[in-house]
Scaffold this active site. Sequence first.
Site, mmCIF file in Angstrom:
data_model
loop_
_atom_site.group_PDB
_atom_site.id
_atom_site.type_symbol
_atom_site.label_atom_id
_atom_site.label_comp_id
_atom_site.label_asym_id
_atom_site.label_seq_id
_atom_site.Cartn_x
_atom_site.Cartn_y
_atom_site.Cartn_z
ATOM 1 N N GLN A 60 32.475 -35.576 21.246
ATOM 2 C CA GLN A 60 33.396 -34.515 21.661
ATOM 3 C C GLN A 60 34.784 -35.061 21.373
ATOM 4 O OE1 GLN A 60 33.449 -31.251 22.680
ATOM 5 N NE2 GLN A 60 35.664 -31.585 22.612
ATOM 6 N N GLY A 65 31.288 -25.449 27.820
ATOM 7 C CA GLY A 65 30.423 -24.312 27.529
ATOM 8 C C GLY A 65 30.089 -24.311 26.047
ATOM 9 N N GLU A 84 33.900 -25.559 19.229
ATOM 10 C CA GLU A 84 33.898 -24.859 17.946
ATOM 11 C C GLU A 84 33.865 -25.787 16.738
ATOM 12 O OE1 GLU A 84 36.319 -25.219 20.172
ATOM 13 O OE2 GLU A 84 38.322 -25.189 19.298
ATOM 14 N N HIS A 134 33.107 -16.477 21.404
ATOM 15 C CA HIS A 134 34.330 -17.274 21.551
ATOM 16 C C HIS A 134 34.382 -18.414 20.522
ATOM 17 C CE1 HIS A 134 37.686 -19.189 23.746
ATOM 18 N NE2 HIS A 134 37.121 -20.299 23.291
ATOM 19 N N GLU A 135 33.317 -19.179 20.459
ATOM 20 C CA GLU A 135 33.335 -20.326 19.531
ATOM 21 C C GLU A 135 33.419 -19.837 18.084
ATOM 22 O OE1 GLU A 135 34.106 -22.748 21.072
ATOM 23 O OE2 GLU A 135 33.316 -22.248 23.047
ATOM 24 N N HIS A 138 36.883 -18.994 16.996
ATOM 25 C CA HIS A 138 37.697 -20.141 16.581
ATOM 26 C C HIS A 138 37.617 -20.388 15.074
ATOM 27 C CE1 HIS A 138 39.378 -21.829 20.216
ATOM 28 N NE2 HIS A 138 38.210 -21.898 20.823
ATOM 29 N N GLU A 198 43.416 -21.267 21.994
ATOM 30 C CA GLU A 198 42.498 -20.721 23.006
ATOM 31 C C GLU A 198 42.844 -19.288 23.414
ATOM 32 O OE1 GLU A 198 39.728 -21.922 23.474
ATOM 33 O OE2 GLU A 198 39.981 -23.982 22.769
ATOM 34 N N ASP A 217 43.640 -33.857 28.521
ATOM 35 C CA ASP A 217 42.443 -33.547 29.309
ATOM 36 C C ASP A 217 42.805 -33.225 30.756
ATOM 37 O OD1 ASP A 217 40.256 -33.611 27.514
ATOM 38 O OD2 ASP A 217 40.307 -35.801 27.476
ATOM 39 N N TYR A 250 44.030 -19.916 27.931
ATOM 40 C CA TYR A 250 43.020 -18.938 27.524
ATOM 41 C C TYR A 250 43.429 -17.530 27.918
ATOM 42 C CZ TYR A 250 39.661 -22.800 26.869
ATOM 43 O OH TYR A 250 39.017 -23.932 26.443
ATOM 44 N N MET A 260 31.413 -29.142 32.904
ATOM 45 C CA MET A 260 32.552 -29.511 33.730
ATOM 46 C C MET A 260 33.064 -28.366 34.618
ATOM 47 S SD MET A 260 35.321 -31.781 31.996
ATOM 48 C CE MET A 260 36.162 -30.628 30.950
HETATM 49 N N1 BES Z 1 37.701 -25.726 22.326
HETATM 50 C C1 BES Z 1 37.156 -25.384 23.590
HETATM 51 C C2 BES Z 1 36.600 -26.558 24.325
HETATM 52 C C3 BES Z 1 37.589 -27.682 24.558
HETATM 53 C C4 BES Z 1 38.912 -27.427 24.847
HETATM 54 C C5 BES Z 1 37.164 -28.972 24.497
HETATM 55 C C6 BES Z 1 39.795 -28.482 25.047
HETATM 56 C C7 BES Z 1 38.033 -30.019 24.702
HETATM 57 C C8 BES Z 1 39.359 -29.770 24.982
HETATM 58 C C9 BES Z 1 36.087 -24.294 23.469
HETATM 59 O O1 BES Z 1 36.327 -23.369 22.466
HETATM 60 C C10 BES Z 1 36.075 -23.508 24.750
HETATM 61 O O2 BES Z 1 37.061 -22.888 25.009
HETATM 62 N N2 BES Z 1 34.993 -23.536 25.518
HETATM 63 C C11 BES Z 1 34.872 -22.776 26.744
HETATM 64 C C12 BES Z 1 33.987 -21.568 26.565
HETATM 65 C C13 BES Z 1 34.692 -20.291 26.394
HETATM 66 C C14 BES Z 1 33.734 -19.117 26.405
HETATM 67 C C15 BES Z 1 35.888 -20.029 27.224
HETATM 68 C C16 BES Z 1 34.199 -23.636 27.784
HETATM 69 O O3 BES Z 1 33.737 -24.729 27.442
HETATM 70 O O4 BES Z 1 34.125 -23.246 28.930
HETATM 71 ZN ZN ZN Z 2 37.913 -22.085 22.893
#
Ligand code: BES
Ligand code: ZN
Length: 590
Positions: free
Chosen positions: A128, A259, A262, A286-287, A290, A309, A368, A376, A542
């Site tokens: 990741q 979740g 991408e 969503h993915e 991206h 996002e 992070d 978002y 998470m």
């Molecule tokens: N790119 C993100 C995940 C991410 C963001 C990983 C920042 C590390 C740092 C991914 O596209 C995402 O937004 N995942 C969401 C799901 C979505 C449906 C909102 C998630 O993991 O909850």
């Molecule tokens: Zn995303």
Amino acid sequence: MPRHDPHSYADASQPVADFLVWRAQVDFAERTLSCEAILRFAEAVSAGPLDLDTRDLFILSVTDDHDQRLAYDLAPAEPILGARLRIHLTGGAREVRITYRTSPDATALQWLAAAQTSGGRQPFLYTQCQPIHARSIIPLQDTPRTRLRFEAELEVPAELTPLLAAESLGQEQRGERTVARFRMPQPISPYLFAFAVGDLIARDLSPRSRVWAEPEMIDAAAYEFADTERLLATGEQLFGPYDWERYDILVLPPAFPYGGMENPRLTFLTPSIIAGDRSLVSVVAHELAHSWTGNLVSNANAEHFWLNEGGATYAERRIVEAEWGPDIAALDWALGRRELTDAMQRLASAERWPITRLRTELQGIDPDEAYTVVPYEKGALLLRAIEEAVGRPAFDAFLRIYLNTFRFGVLTTEEFVTFLDRQLPADALSRVSISAWLYEPGLPASAPSPRSARLEAITSLSGQPPTDEQAQSWTAVEWQLYLESIPEPAPFELLAELDRRFGLMQSRNSDVLEKWLVLAMRSAYAPALPRVEDVLEHVGRMKYLRALYAALADYDLAHAERLFQRNGANYHPIARQVVRNELKLAADRT
Ligand code: BES
Ligand code: ZN
């Protein structure tokens, strides 16, 4: 030294490597990768320093393309950025070659024991890299501004399948080992580098799409994601050609902390969205979104994360609307709005409030730690506000031009505004008060407010249980909106009735289950405790861990701490940190 990313040592005045050749041998016993990385420059460089990002790498040698050893120094590690590797280039070099080993604690890697997989037979490894973890497996200019193509070779034990988010060029056996080769012809930002190794098989979903999963998950995964090709075609209709050739999906073990992620050509997904009824495929939307906003056009650095996002969330809802209609999309907007309001409340301390701006200032801040739902949902709402101000046809035309202009490029918020201003009618941006959206914390009062008859039917219940008939017609999102609308703490009898009539404790939709269990904990509803324990043991996502630990800790802090002691080692290091923070916050509250 001109740096343009607060999270990278990359120096704008130095040569940029735009091609990578990467070879790695995976050692499960030692939990290390033995690697060679060749960074190639577009043209021969003059003598001078080259600063790369690294974290916890054990550097063995640095040479140029003539096998000449190059002098280098590795600076002491800085907590957020890692250690700067400065290589002293001699004039005329076209590439640098670095041999190195990764640390067992590489932040981009999670090494899973066999017991942490569905099959329980083989270990599993996955990456990741977003936002700034690529540097813990490859020394490079780890800023999204760098775009690179690459070739990669991954050597793994023969009983495991290596997958890399790129084009597969086949594999060969070398004794007990498999060597798989890949190449990425499209230039990607380093945070999109990704691979996984495990007991994996594939099922085709369409000529350009397949799903990978452990054998015990493959049937369920193929069923759940059967609509992928349709979503892809819808995405193309809305946003233009899909530029990555294939769109495959990898279902990870439950420890995966997000979740979805991408990764180009190969979206990584948590198994927790396999609900059995396709009710969580908006995560795929969503993915997939991206592929246009994020991967094709990327944020210049984490301070502009909302471009990725917010853009993907807006695009996801457009795909959902095109596929399932405006009523269903309106419910997603409503749930997002609800989560945004909650987040704003949680972030309302002097110290955290600034990260509710869309354009953030993250010097000295770990991205992070700054991760919230704000980029978002607030970001998506801004795009929707602009859409409403100029009308959908004009906004759609804008989106096409935007994606085309910055294709395989990056941009900042400021560059985005300049471009918007140039493309849209003169007063459009002032009508939406764009500066307030971008630079002020909180949510502008003018923010679009989702409205729908289905939403009103839920609010008008004022938390009272729905009739059987009503409940039967509800989607998973309506269930979540309903559960969120119940005043807390909810009376024991209400929760008991809801569970008896609707079997919420057994919900297979993990989003509904999370909302139910959080409501139960906040209402001190003890019958839910065994289910909470079960989820905290088996789920690594998470978002769920954060919400459940926080709610449980306010109910029974000692119990939450015990469960964390028991399960923490199985969580992804980032998730573990997030839970640790939640428990600390809860302890401060008592
Ligand atoms: N790119 C993100 C995940 C991410 C963001 C990983 C920042 C590390 C740092 C991914 O596209 C995402 O937004 N995942 C969401 C799901 C979505 C449906 C909102 C998630 O993991 O909850
Ligand atoms: Zn995303």
